[in-house]
Design an enzyme around this catalytic site. Structure first.
Site, PDB file in Angstrom:
ATOM      1  N   GLU A  18       0.854  -1.196   0.000  1.00  0.00           N
ATOM      2  CA  GLU A  18       0.000   0.000   0.000  1.00  0.00           C
ATOM      3  C   GLU A  18       0.886   1.241   0.000  1.00  0.00           C
ATOM      4  O   GLU A  18       1.860   1.320   0.743  1.00  0.00           O
ATOM      5  CB  GLU A  18      -0.897   0.016   1.247  1.00  0.00           C
ATOM      6  N   TYR A  50      -6.576   7.092  -0.328  1.00  0.00           N
ATOM      7  CA  TYR A  50      -7.349   8.289  -0.673  1.00  0.00           C
ATOM      8  C   TYR A  50      -7.565   9.050   0.625  1.00  0.00           C
ATOM      9  O   TYR A  50      -8.011   8.455   1.617  1.00  0.00           O
ATOM     10  CB  TYR A  50      -8.678   7.809  -1.245  1.00  0.00           C
ATOM     11  N   ALA A 126     -19.559   1.987   3.946  1.00  0.00           N
ATOM     12  CA  ALA A 126     -18.777   1.486   2.799  1.00  0.00           C
ATOM     13  C   ALA A 126     -19.634   0.560   1.931  1.00  0.00           C
ATOM     14  O   ALA A 126     -19.504   0.553   0.700  1.00  0.00           O
ATOM     15  CB  ALA A 126     -17.538   0.752   3.315  1.00  0.00           C
ATOM     16  N   TYR A 147     -11.629  -5.514  10.288  1.00  0.00           N
ATOM     17  CA  TYR A 147     -10.899  -5.176  11.518  1.00  0.00           C
ATOM     18  C   TYR A 147     -10.807  -6.377  12.447  1.00  0.00           C
ATOM     19  O   TYR A 147     -11.797  -6.701  13.128  1.00  0.00           O
ATOM     20  CB  TYR A 147     -11.621  -3.993  12.209  1.00  0.00           C
ATOM     21  N   HIS A 151     -14.007  -2.850  14.454  1.00  0.00           N
ATOM     22  CA  HIS A 151     -13.899  -1.420  14.175  1.00  0.00           C
ATOM     23  C   HIS A 151     -14.164  -0.670  15.492  1.00  0.00           C
ATOM     24  O   HIS A 151     -15.080  -1.046  16.240  1.00  0.00           O
ATOM     25  CB  HIS A 151     -14.919  -1.007  13.104  1.00  0.00           C
ATOM     26  N   LYS A 167     -21.412  -6.114   3.740  1.00  0.00           N
ATOM     27  CA  LYS A 167     -20.403  -5.628   2.793  1.00  0.00           C
ATOM     28  C   LYS A 167     -20.201  -6.654   1.673  1.00  0.00           C
ATOM     29  O   LYS A 167     -20.134  -6.318   0.500  1.00  0.00           O
ATOM     30  CB  LYS A 167     -19.072  -5.461   3.539  1.00  0.00           C
ATOM     31  N   GLN A 214       5.830   5.938  15.236  1.00  0.00           N
ATOM     32  CA  GLN A 214       4.666   5.454  14.483  1.00  0.00           C
ATOM     33  C   GLN A 214       3.594   4.884  15.430  1.00  0.00           C
ATOM     34  O   GLN A 214       2.412   4.842  15.104  1.00  0.00           O
ATOM     35  CB  GLN A 214       5.085   4.325  13.520  1.00  0.00           C
TER      36      GLN A 214
HETATM   37  P1  FAD Z   1     -17.734   0.859   7.212  1.00  0.00           P
HETATM   38  O1  FAD Z   1     -17.639  -0.480   6.573  1.00  0.00           O
HETATM   39  O2  FAD Z   1     -18.820   1.737   6.761  1.00  0.00           O
HETATM   40  O3  FAD Z   1     -17.755   0.610   8.767  1.00  0.00           O
HETATM   41  C1  FAD Z   1     -17.600   1.681   9.705  1.00  0.00           C
HETATM   42  C2  FAD Z   1     -18.406   1.345  10.967  1.00  0.00           C
HETATM   43  O4  FAD Z   1     -19.787   1.335  10.643  1.00  0.00           O
HETATM   44  C3  FAD Z   1     -18.106  -0.048  11.543  1.00  0.00           C
HETATM   45  O5  FAD Z   1     -18.238   0.043  12.934  1.00  0.00           O
HETATM   46  C4  FAD Z   1     -19.196  -0.914  10.948  1.00  0.00           C
HETATM   47  O6  FAD Z   1     -19.481  -2.058  11.737  1.00  0.00           O
HETATM   48  C5  FAD Z   1     -20.364   0.058  10.910  1.00  0.00           C
HETATM   49  N1  FAD Z   1     -21.323  -0.234   9.832  1.00  0.00           N
HETATM   50  C6  FAD Z   1     -21.040  -0.694   8.588  1.00  0.00           C
HETATM   51  N2  FAD Z   1     -22.175  -0.848   7.888  1.00  0.00           N
HETATM   52  C7  FAD Z   1     -23.202  -0.467   8.712  1.00  0.00           C
HETATM   53  C8  FAD Z   1     -24.604  -0.399   8.563  1.00  0.00           C
HETATM   54  N3  FAD Z   1     -25.212  -0.741   7.418  1.00  0.00           N
HETATM   55  N4  FAD Z   1     -25.344   0.059   9.627  1.00  0.00           N
HETATM   56  C9  FAD Z   1     -24.762   0.436  10.781  1.00  0.00           C
HETATM   57  N5  FAD Z   1     -23.407   0.385  10.973  1.00  0.00           N
HETATM   58  C10 FAD Z   1     -22.659  -0.063   9.951  1.00  0.00           C
HETATM   59  N6  FAD Z   1      -9.251   5.702   5.233  1.00  0.00           N
HETATM   60  C11 FAD Z   1      -9.067   6.711   4.349  1.00  0.00           C
HETATM   61  O7  FAD Z   1      -9.467   7.834   4.615  1.00  0.00           O
HETATM   62  N7  FAD Z   1      -8.459   6.492   3.143  1.00  0.00           N
HETATM   63  C12 FAD Z   1      -8.006   5.267   2.766  1.00  0.00           C
HETATM   64  O8  FAD Z   1      -7.450   5.119   1.657  1.00  0.00           O
HETATM   65  C13 FAD Z   1      -8.168   4.178   3.688  1.00  0.00           C
HETATM   66  N8  FAD Z   1      -7.756   2.921   3.380  1.00  0.00           N
HETATM   67  C14 FAD Z   1      -7.971   1.894   4.259  1.00  0.00           C
HETATM   68  C15 FAD Z   1      -7.578   0.593   3.914  1.00  0.00           C
HETATM   69  C16 FAD Z   1      -7.765  -0.457   4.800  1.00  0.00           C
HETATM   70  C17 FAD Z   1      -7.330  -1.851   4.431  1.00  0.00           C
HETATM   71  C18 FAD Z   1      -8.357  -0.220   6.082  1.00  0.00           C
HETATM   72  C19 FAD Z   1      -8.550  -1.363   7.064  1.00  0.00           C
HETATM   73  C20 FAD Z   1      -8.778   1.049   6.424  1.00  0.00           C
HETATM   74  C21 FAD Z   1      -8.599   2.125   5.530  1.00  0.00           C
HETATM   75  N9  FAD Z   1      -9.006   3.418   5.837  1.00  0.00           N
HETATM   76  C22 FAD Z   1      -8.817   4.448   4.939  1.00  0.00           C
HETATM   77  C23 FAD Z   1      -9.614   3.709   7.149  1.00  0.00           C
HETATM   78  C24 FAD Z   1     -11.177   3.572   7.114  1.00  0.00           C
HETATM   79  O9  FAD Z   1     -11.692   4.550   6.243  1.00  0.00           O
HETATM   80  C25 FAD Z   1     -11.679   3.782   8.542  1.00  0.00           C
HETATM   81  O10 FAD Z   1     -11.290   2.694   9.359  1.00  0.00           O
HETATM   82  C26 FAD Z   1     -13.170   4.085   8.704  1.00  0.00           C
HETATM   83  O11 FAD Z   1     -13.408   4.460  10.064  1.00  0.00           O
HETATM   84  C27 FAD Z   1     -14.110   2.931   8.395  1.00  0.00           C
HETATM   85  O12 FAD Z   1     -14.123   2.629   7.079  1.00  0.00           O
HETATM   86  P2  FAD Z   1     -14.889   1.321   6.541  1.00  0.00           P
HETATM   87  O13 FAD Z   1     -14.785   1.352   5.084  1.00  0.00           O
HETATM   88  O14 FAD Z   1     -14.443   0.109   7.265  1.00  0.00           O
HETATM   89  O15 FAD Z   1     -16.378   1.701   7.008  1.00  0.00           O
END
Ligand code: FAD
Length: 291
Positions: A18, A50, A126, A147, A151, A167, A214
């Site tokens: 990454e 991003y 997401a 996670y 999360h 998802k 870090q």
């Molecule tokens: P989601 O999948 O939406 O989950 C977030 C929270 O909401 C979780 O607690 C989940 O259980 C809950 N949730 C999910 N769906 C629902 C639903 N339908 N109803 C109610 N609750 C729900 N961040 C950046 O800004 N840029 C990046 O490029 C980036 N890359 C990443 C790459 C990886 C591999 C990882 C692990 C993380 C990355 N992140 C990045 C961080 C990420 O954006 C954060 O961890 C963020 O807080 C959650 O993103 P997510 O896509 O997991 O969100």
């Protein structure tokens, strides 16, 4: 089959990296030279992050495009939907399509600390973003985040895994994990995810920690558990730059080899744009990778 999926599903151990884009345009050329070096190591793919809500995001597609076209390494462009109206998502997806980029990581992004009006976001989670991409964009592969220690916003692991199932249903092809420093956490997580119907590939994300500073950021971002063995390394070598680097690479290598030994064939490395780290890791497992 798409090149990224082929590597993830291969019986031969593979590795991917990454990268994160520079914050300022003045650093772009220097950064691209680094990305070129890292791409020359020929990982299975490179993901490009991003910056949620703007920031570094304006370079993500340029860099992903370069990696793919100039260095012939498949690129996975990240996209977040936090604080983002639909027009911006559409314009990003169009830019991807214009460049022939077909692999995307669909993320929500961290919620900004200042008050945010979530009614202005086109997508809340997401999985909402992924469903939209799957139905409206010309993409092959969609990745998502997961996670092993849940999360931070989730009440418990059961709730978090329920959302992972959603998802998967939204059209995501694979999940990449948040960094973790104890492989048993991943194995426990995988067991629970599989028990609850999450069947898509899960790629472990490993972070070689090469600087003591870090750690503060890691704890803020992920609240990751730090095993005693890891803490001892930082205690003993944290003030000695070269030793910390060596020990951090060795710790990550150990984690990676243990994952391969336990039947996981693809590992994603958060190399923090550091060619020496990427190259040292590849060198440490080159026979396992069949190079
Ligand atoms: P989601 O999948 O939406 O989950 C977030 C929270 O909401 C979780 O607690 C989940 O259980 C809950 N949730 C999910 N769906 C629902 C639903 N339908 N109803 C109610 N609750 C729900 N961040 C950046 O800004 N840029 C990046 O490029 C980036 N890359 C990443 C790459 C990886 C591999 C990882 C692990 C993380 C990355 N992140 C990045 C961080 C990420 O954006 C954060 O961890 C963020 O807080 C959650 O993103 P997510 O896509 O997991 O969100």
């Amino acid at each position: 089959m798409n090149d990224i999926l082929k590597s993830i599903k291969s019986d031969q151990p593979t590795i991917s990296f990454e990268l994160f884009p520079p914050k300022q345009e003045v650093n772009l050329e220097k950064y691209k030279a680094k990305a070129e070096q890292i791409a020359s190591l020929k990982p299975a793919f490179i993901s490009v992050t991003y910056g949620a809500g703007g920031g570094t995001s304006r370079f993500t597609l340029d860099i992903a495009d370069d990696i793919q076209k100039k260095y012939d390494v498949p690129a996975l462009a990240h996209l977040t939907c936090v604080s983002t109206p639909k027009e911006d998502i559409d314009s990003y997806l169009k830019s991807m399509s214009d460049r022939g980029l077909k692999n995307i990581m669909a993320l929500r992004g961290d919620i900004p600390e200042e008050n945010t009006d979530r009614s202005k976001w086109a997508f809340q989670h997401a999985s909402d973003l992924a469903s939209y991409i799957r139905s409206n964009a010309d993409v092959d592969v969609i990745g998502g985040a997961c996670y092993p220690e849940k999360h931070p916003e989730s009440k418990n692991m059961t709730e978090d895994i329920r959302h992972l199932y959603d998802k998967q249903a939204s059209g995501i092809n694979f999940l990449t994990t948040q960094m973790f420093f104890d492989n048993n956490l991943l194995f426990n997580f995988l067991y629970k995810a599989r028990e609850n119907g999450v069947t898509i590939p899960v790629i472990p994300g490993i972070m070689p920690v090469t600087k003591a500073k870090q750690i503060e950021r890691i704890l803020k971002l992920s609240q990751a558990f730090l095993p005693r063995r890891f803490v001892s390394i930082v205690d003993r070598f944290g003030d000695d730059e070269k030793s910390m680097r060596e020990a951090g690479i060795a710790y990550a290598t150990d984690q990676i080899i243990d994952l391969y030994a336990n039947g996981i064939n693809h590992v994603h490395i958060y190399v923090m744009n550091d060619y020496e780290v990427a190259s040292a890791i590849i060198n440490n497992v080159k026979d396992i990778l069949g190079r």
